[in-house]
Design a protein around this motif. Structure first.
Motif, PDB file in Angstrom:
ATOM      1  N   THR A 129       5.908 -30.856  12.196  1.00 59.75           N
ATOM      2  CA  THR A 129       7.062 -30.403  11.968  1.00 59.75           C
ATOM      3  C   THR A 129       7.394 -29.514  10.764  1.00 59.75           C
ATOM      4  OG1 THR A 129       6.053 -31.679   9.522  1.00 59.75           O
ATOM      5  CG2 THR A 129       6.678 -33.470  11.417  1.00 59.75           C
ATOM      6  N   ARG A 130       8.576 -29.159  10.922  1.00 51.92           N
ATOM      7  CA  ARG A 130       8.875 -28.732   9.673  1.00 51.92           C
ATOM      8  C   ARG A 130       8.217 -28.457   8.204  1.00 51.92           C
ATOM      9  NH1 ARG A 130      14.572 -25.940   8.731  1.00 51.92           N
ATOM     10  NH2 ARG A 130      14.290 -24.872   6.944  1.00 51.92           N
ATOM     11  N   GLU A 131       8.418 -29.312   7.661  1.00 50.48           N
ATOM     12  CA  GLU A 131       7.123 -29.589   5.961  1.00 50.48           C
ATOM     13  C   GLU A 131       5.646 -29.059   6.567  1.00 50.48           C
ATOM     14  OE1 GLU A 131       6.248 -32.890   2.928  1.00 50.48           O
ATOM     15  OE2 GLU A 131       7.737 -33.152   4.461  1.00 50.48           O
ATOM     16  N   GLN A 132       5.569 -29.489   7.653  1.00 49.69           N
ATOM     17  CA  GLN A 132       3.862 -29.419   8.210  1.00 49.69           C
ATOM     18  C   GLN A 132       3.176 -27.866   8.385  1.00 49.69           C
ATOM     19  OE1 GLN A 132       3.638 -31.719  11.353  1.00 49.69           O
ATOM     20  NE2 GLN A 132       2.097 -33.416   9.529  1.00 49.69           N
ATOM     21  N   THR A 133       4.360 -27.239   8.719  1.00 52.13           N
ATOM     22  CA  THR A 133       4.038 -25.801   9.259  1.00 52.13           C
ATOM     23  C   THR A 133       4.434 -25.064   8.281  1.00 52.13           C
ATOM     24  OG1 THR A 133       5.427 -26.307  11.603  1.00 52.13           O
ATOM     25  CG2 THR A 133       5.453 -24.223  10.525  1.00 52.13           C
ATOM     26  N   GLU A 134       5.642 -25.419   7.238  1.00 50.33           N
ATOM     27  CA  GLU A 134       5.821 -24.120   6.666  1.00 50.33           C
ATOM     28  C   GLU A 134       4.648 -24.550   4.928  1.00 50.33           C
ATOM     29  OE1 GLU A 134      10.027 -25.588   4.958  1.00 50.33           O
ATOM     30  OE2 GLU A 134      10.770 -24.499   6.786  1.00 50.33           O
ATOM     31  N   SER A 135       4.175 -25.589   4.930  1.00 49.20           N
ATOM     32  CA  SER A 135       3.401 -25.980   3.907  1.00 49.20           C
ATOM     33  C   SER A 135       1.392 -25.693   4.368  1.00 49.20           C
ATOM     34  CB  SER A 135       3.080 -27.571   3.681  1.00 49.20           C
ATOM     35  OG  SER A 135       2.876 -28.517   4.381  1.00 49.20           O
ATOM     36  N   LEU A 136       1.648 -25.424   5.766  1.00 49.21           N
ATOM     37  CA  LEU A 136      -0.171 -24.927   5.964  1.00 49.21           C
ATOM     38  C   LEU A 136      -0.335 -23.807   5.309  1.00 49.21           C
ATOM     39  CD1 LEU A 136      -1.954 -26.192   7.912  1.00 49.21           C
ATOM     40  CD2 LEU A 136      -0.577 -24.659   9.590  1.00 49.21           C
ATOM     41  N   SER A 137      -1.308 -23.694   4.886  1.00 50.36           N
ATOM     42  CA  SER A 137      -2.060 -22.790   4.527  1.00 50.36           C
ATOM     43  C   SER A 137      -2.936 -21.793   5.406  1.00 50.36           C
ATOM     44  CB  SER A 137      -2.686 -22.545   3.070  1.00 50.36           C
ATOM     45  OG  SER A 137      -4.405 -23.447   3.102  1.00 50.36           O
ATOM     46  N   LEU A 138      -2.958 -20.233   5.340  1.00 56.92           N
ATOM     47  CA  LEU A 138      -4.132 -20.092   6.069  1.00 56.92           C
ATOM     48  C   LEU A 138      -6.240 -20.266   5.723  1.00 56.92           C
ATOM     49  CD1 LEU A 138      -4.711 -17.409   8.292  1.00 56.92           C
ATOM     50  CD2 LEU A 138      -4.857 -16.229   6.228  1.00 56.92           C
ATOM     51  N   ALA A 139      -5.908 -20.479   4.175  1.00 51.16           N
ATOM     52  CA  ALA A 139      -7.419 -21.473   4.431  1.00 51.16           C
ATOM     53  C   ALA A 139      -7.855 -22.189   5.193  1.00 51.16           C
ATOM     54  CB  ALA A 139      -7.350 -21.832   2.784  1.00 51.16           C
ATOM     55  N   ALA A 140      -6.675 -22.909   5.595  1.00 54.25           N
ATOM     56  CA  ALA A 140      -6.461 -24.596   5.940  1.00 54.25           C
ATOM     57  C   ALA A 140      -6.818 -24.463   7.419  1.00 54.25           C
ATOM     58  CB  ALA A 140      -4.985 -25.347   5.883  1.00 54.25           C
ATOM     59  N   ILE A 141      -6.627 -23.208   8.314  1.00 55.99           N
ATOM     60  CA  ILE A 141      -6.208 -22.671   9.688  1.00 55.99           C
ATOM     61  C   ILE A 141      -8.109 -22.266   9.249  1.00 55.99           C
ATOM     62  CG2 ILE A 141      -6.040 -21.100  11.116  1.00 55.99           C
ATOM     63  CD1 ILE A 141      -2.919 -21.248  10.229  1.00 55.99           C
ATOM     64  N   GLN A 142      -8.005 -21.565   8.410  1.00 51.06           N
ATOM     65  CA  GLN A 142      -9.421 -20.763   8.505  1.00 51.06           C
ATOM     66  C   GLN A 142     -10.963 -21.707   8.386  1.00 51.06           C
ATOM     67  OE1 GLN A 142      -8.969 -18.425   5.605  1.00 51.06           O
ATOM     68  NE2 GLN A 142      -8.463 -16.327   6.415  1.00 51.06           N
TER      69      GLN A 142
END
Length: 230
Positions: A122-135
Motif C-alpha cells: 500500500t501507499r502507507e507501507q511503501t512510504e513508511s518502509l525504511s532502508l533498515a527494514a530492507i537490509q
C-alpha cells in the motif's frame, strides 16, 4: 549456471536504491546485475555507482537517452550486453525476497518462461518502509496469509490455463519472470515497436509459445513486493 538479473528503471533513483539493496540478501550469490536504464538523469547514475562499489555482485549500467517510454529497447540492450546463460527480469519498484534468485534457478527449464508473482504494498507501507527494514529482510513479513492464498489460487488458475492452452494466459509480469537467454533470442527478444505503456510482456509470451517456449507458473513460490507509486 551463469545468471543475470536485469532491473528496469526510468527516473526512479530512490526505488532503484531500494531494489538493489534488497538483492544483497540473496541466498544464491552467484549472479550479476544489469540496470536497464531508460533515460534517467545523473541521480540514477550516482545510485548505480554507489552499488558498484559496495554490492557483493557485479553491477553494470546500461543506459539510453530519453526519447519517450522505450522499455523494450533498453531491455533488449541489457540482454545483448551479457553472456549469462539465464536471465531474470525485475523492475526498480520491486523488492525481492532472499530466495528470489535461487527460486528462479531451481525451477529453470529450457523452453520454459517462469512467471512469478507479486504482492502489492500500500501507499502507507511503501512510504513508511525504511532502508533498515530492507537490509534486514523485515519487509518480507508484509506478505499476509490472505495475499499468499491469493497467489496460490492464481497459480492453480495458471495451471488450468496451460492445460487447456487458453489464449493470452497466464499473465506474465515483467517485474518477475525468467528464461534461458537462448529461448529469448529465438524470438529476437522484445518487440521494439512497443512505445509507451503497452502489453509488451504479453506479446513476448505469445511469440515464445509459437516457438515452443511455454509459461510456467511459480507465482505462489517466488514473488516480489511491488512498491506503491502513482
Amino acid at each position: 549456471m551463469e545468471c543475470a538479473v536485469i532491473i528496469n528503471t526510468a527516473q526512479r533513483p530512490q526505488f532503484l536504491h531500494r531494489s538493489l539493496t534488497a538483492l544483497y540478501r540473496q541466498s544464491q550469490r552467484d549472479f550479476q546485475v544489469l540496470v536497464a536504464d531508460d533515460g534517467s538523469t545523473r541521480e540514477t547514475l550516482q545510485v548505480v555507482q554507489s552499488h558498484q562499489e559496495q554490492a557483493p555482485f557485479p553491477v553494470t549500467h546500461i543506459w539510453q537517452p530519453k526519447a519517450g517510454h522505450r522499455r523494450t529497447e533498453i531491455l533488449n540492450k541489457a540482454v545483448g550486453s551479457t553472456s549469462a546463460e539465464y536471465i531474470i527480469f525485475t523492475d526498480c519498484d520491486s523488492l525481492v525476497p532472499s530466495w528470489f534468485v535461487q527460486g528462479h534457478l531451481q525451477k529453470a527449464r529450457l523452453h520454459a518462461m517462469l512467471c512469478g508473482g507479486r504482492i502489492k504494498l500500500t501507499r502507507e507501507q511503501t512510504e513508511s518502509l525504511s532502508l533498515a527494514a530492507i537490509q534486514s529482510g523485515a519487509f518480507e513479513s508484509l506478505a499476509t496469509r490472505r495475499q499468499r492464498r491469493k497467489l496460490l489460487l492464481t497459480h492453480f488458475k495458471n495451471v488450468v490455463y496451460l492445460l487447456i492452452r487458453k489464449k493470452r494466459r497466464p499473465h506474465n509480469l515483467g517485474l518477475n519472470m525468467s528464461l534461458y537467454k537462448s529461448d529469448l533470442e529465438s524470438v529476437n527478444g522484445y518487440d521494439n515497436l512497443f512505445q509507451g505503456w503497452g502489453n509488451e510482456d504479453g506479446d513476448l509470451r505469445e511469440r515464445l509459445k509459437k516457438v515452443g517456449v511455454w509459461p510456467r507458473s511459480i507465482c505462489h513460490e517466488v514473488f516480489v513486493f511491488h512498491q506503491w507509486h502513482p
